[in-house]
Scaffold this motif. Structure first.
Motif, PDB file in Angstrom:
ATOM      1  N   LEU A 276       0.812  -1.222   0.000  1.00  0.00           N
ATOM      2  CA  LEU A 276       0.000   0.000   0.000  1.00  0.00           C
ATOM      3  C   LEU A 276       0.843   1.269   0.000  1.00  0.00           C
ATOM      4  O   LEU A 276       0.301   2.358   0.139  1.00  0.00           O
ATOM      5  CB  LEU A 276      -0.915   0.026   1.225  1.00  0.00           C
TER       6      LEU A 276
ATOM      7  N   GLU B  87      -0.174   5.040  -1.507  1.00  0.00           N
ATOM      8  CA  GLU B  87      -1.552   5.108  -1.975  1.00  0.00           C
ATOM      9  C   GLU B  87      -2.314   6.220  -1.255  1.00  0.00           C
ATOM     10  O   GLU B  87      -2.005   6.585  -0.115  1.00  0.00           O
ATOM     11  CB  GLU B  87      -2.260   3.768  -1.749  1.00  0.00           C
TER      12      GLU B  87
ATOM     13  N   LYS C 242      -0.718  -6.696  -3.904  1.00  0.00           N
ATOM     14  CA  LYS C 242      -0.938  -5.458  -4.643  1.00  0.00           C
ATOM     15  C   LYS C 242      -1.992  -5.646  -5.726  1.00  0.00           C
ATOM     16  O   LYS C 242      -2.877  -4.795  -5.910  1.00  0.00           O
ATOM     17  CB  LYS C 242       0.369  -4.961  -5.257  1.00  0.00           C
TER      18      LYS C 242
ATOM     19  N   ASP D 133      -5.501  -3.624  -5.712  1.00  0.00           N
ATOM     20  CA  ASP D 133      -5.815  -2.766  -6.856  1.00  0.00           C
ATOM     21  C   ASP D 133      -7.119  -3.196  -7.526  1.00  0.00           C
ATOM     22  O   ASP D 133      -7.916  -2.354  -7.968  1.00  0.00           O
ATOM     23  CB  ASP D 133      -4.678  -2.802  -7.877  1.00  0.00           C
TER      24      ASP D 133
ATOM     25  N   ARG E 167     -10.050  -2.153  -5.227  1.00  0.00           N
ATOM     26  CA  ARG E 167     -10.223  -0.703  -5.286  1.00  0.00           C
ATOM     27  C   ARG E 167     -10.905  -0.291  -6.586  1.00  0.00           C
ATOM     28  O   ARG E 167     -11.838   0.519  -6.594  1.00  0.00           O
ATOM     29  CB  ARG E 167      -8.862  -0.006  -5.160  1.00  0.00           C
TER      30      ARG E 167
ATOM     31  N   PRO F 171     -10.713   4.686  -1.354  1.00  0.00           N
ATOM     32  CA  PRO F 171      -9.395   4.529  -0.724  1.00  0.00           C
ATOM     33  C   PRO F 171      -9.347   3.267   0.132  1.00  0.00           C
ATOM     34  O   PRO F 171     -10.334   2.910   0.792  1.00  0.00           O
ATOM     35  CB  PRO F 171      -9.260   5.788   0.152  1.00  0.00           C
TER      36      PRO F 171
END
Length: 494
Positions: free
Chosen positions: A54, A57, A179, A183, A186, A193
């Protein structure tokens, strides 16, 4: 005398600090481990892992905190080694030959900065979505697959680079998986967030259950499942740690087929167990019991991975109310059950509806109505090399009220499809993305005002407009959304 007072004060502060950390960890671990439990056996992590997934970010505003909880489908420990045979036997979930690295449980815990009620959002593992960054060159798949695909691709790359240390290779591959999964979640939720994440294993859940057993759960009807080892009678009952694993893993009942278990019922089992356990921890005064506190902390140290910025005391201050039932459990809606191009069962989702639901739950400025079609101009770029494809997409979107723009052909053949939008057009881009089967949408300053650019890759397939009969679930396969479940007690579930 003064020195004695300072000493007693120091001891007391340390005890309070330990309790607060434990509250925060249990709030996250109970959500993580208990929610994840149905998936399959996980690894026994050798120590607390700190991840860089993260780093850099964007974070939530107004003091809010969003924590993504992930549970993996691996039967190995954090270093890629098998677990003890006794653990496999107790969990009734296969051995090191089974499973993979799918994130079979995904929950977003939203803790408002103003102290109001928290929300735990369950994301069904089989939602068919765009995978951020096309891990391992796969651009669409079940949302749970992003982790495993990225893990496999990175592991092969490390092997080719001559990295021979298995533990190093395992952790670097897991970082890639973390990751990719973060991603993808999100992106799927509309760019919300994600401030922190907690990655846990099924064995963490099992060990927490061992610390706090017996645990009271409640089911509406007698139910059995030889696959998970579940065997429960109607009404409330106390269960041990091994039965707790079966409770959250159950996904079928051939003895009582009329119960019609689906993935959505497993989501509800996860939520009910979390609510029950949190309630019992509060009622039993677990946070005042040093032995149980230490047991919970030991589990956290051995069987979790967290982001580098996770502030346990800060989380404790925000999340301690969760053990008082100040949390609502919600499952994201699916449109219907279907098949992917390979014939595997998936959840077909309405992306605009999902994002509008999340925006409402998180209290973001984007209202659900903003996802409706807007009169923007759509430019289409064919990067798939298929004659007429761009025109078909233009016609499909014009039928939804969008203005027809330019259609061009890219000399390159790109695997990935994507929608680019300029300032002020994120809502329109999200609606177009949903209309085209859930494509990723990204900002691009080069897109003119009032326009959205759709780039069609080789994997793109124009979704058919579903008829009422084709979207209706098959008998026994209801896709009706689950009602919200509120903590603060021991709910009865299927």
């Amino acid at each position: 005398m003064a020195g004695g007072n300072r000493k007693r004060g120091g001891v007391r502060r340390r005890g309070v600090t330990t309790a607060k950390v434990a509250v925060g960890l249990v709030a996250a671990l109970v959500l993580a481990a208990a929610g994840y439990g149905w998936a399959s056996l996980h690894g026994l992590v050798s120590g607390l892992r700190v991840s860089q997934a993260l780093a850099g970010e964007a974070t939530s505003s107004n003091g809010d905190t969003n924590i993504l909880v992930m549970g993996l489908d691996s039967r190995l420990d954090e270093n890629g080694n098998p677990l003890p045979r006794s653990i496999y036997d107790a969990l009734h979930a296969g051995d090191q030959q089974d499973g993979g690295y799918n994130a079979n449980v995904l929950m977003l815990l939203h803790v408002p900065g103003d102290g109001s009620k928290a929300t735990s959002i369950s994301i069904p593992r089989d939602d068919y979505v765009d995978l951020a960054g096309c891990p391992d060159e796969q651009c669409k798949g079940k949302i749970k697959q992003a982790y495993g695909l990225a893990f496999d691709a990175r592991a092969r790359q490390l092997a080719a680079q001559g990295v021979t240390d298995p533990a190093q290779r395992e952790q670097q591959a897991r970082e890639a998986g973390r990751k990719a999964e973060i991603d993808t979640v999100r992106q799927f939720l509309g760019g919300v967030p994600i401030d922190h994440f907690v990655e846990v294993t099924l064995v963490a859940f099992f060990q927490i259950a061992q610390v706090v057993q017996p645990i009271t759960v409640c089911v509406d009807e007698d139910t059995q499942d030889s696959y998970s080892g579940a065997d429960f009678h109607r009404g409330p009952q106390q269960i041990d740690a091994q039965q707790a694993v079966a409770f959250v893993r159950q996904r079928r009942d051939y003895v009582h087929p009329s119960l019609n278990f689906t993935d959505l019922d497993r989501e509800r089992r996860q939520q009910a167990f979390i609510a029950s356990l949190a309630y019992q921890l509060k009622q039993a005064g677990t946070f005042a019991d040093p032995a149980k506190l230490q047991g919970i902390l030991n589990v956290a140290e051995q069987n979790t991975a967290v982001d580098q910025g996770l502030d346990l005391l800060g989380l404790a201050r925000q999340a301690s109310s969760l053990t008082s039932g100040n949390v609502t459990f919600v499952t994201l809606p699916i449109d219907h059950f279907g098949k992917d191009p390979a014939g595997e069962d998936v959840n077909i989702v309405d992306l605009a509806r999902v994002r509008a639901t999340v925006a409402h739950l998180l209290g973001t400025p984007v209202a659900p109505a903003a996802y409706r079609s807007a009169p923007v101009t759509v430019d289409v770029v064919d990067a798939a090399g298929r004659d007429g494809l761009a025109r078909q997409v233009e016609q499909a979107l014009s039928g939804r009220g969008y203005n027809t723009g330019s259609t061009t052909t890219d000399t390159r053949h790109l695997a990935r499809s994507v929608i680019y939008y300029g300032s002020g057009e994120s809502a329109a881009a999200a609606a177009i993305a949903a209309a085209l089967g859930g494509l990723p949408a990204e900002p691009d300053a080069d897109v003119p005002a009032g326009h959205v650019r759709v780039v069609l890759g080789t994997a793109f397939a124009l979704p058919a407009t579903p008829s009422p009969s084709s979207t209706a679930p098959a008998p026994g396969d209801s896709a009706d959304p689950l009602p919200a479940l509120t903590g603060g007690g021991i709910p009865c579930v299927k």
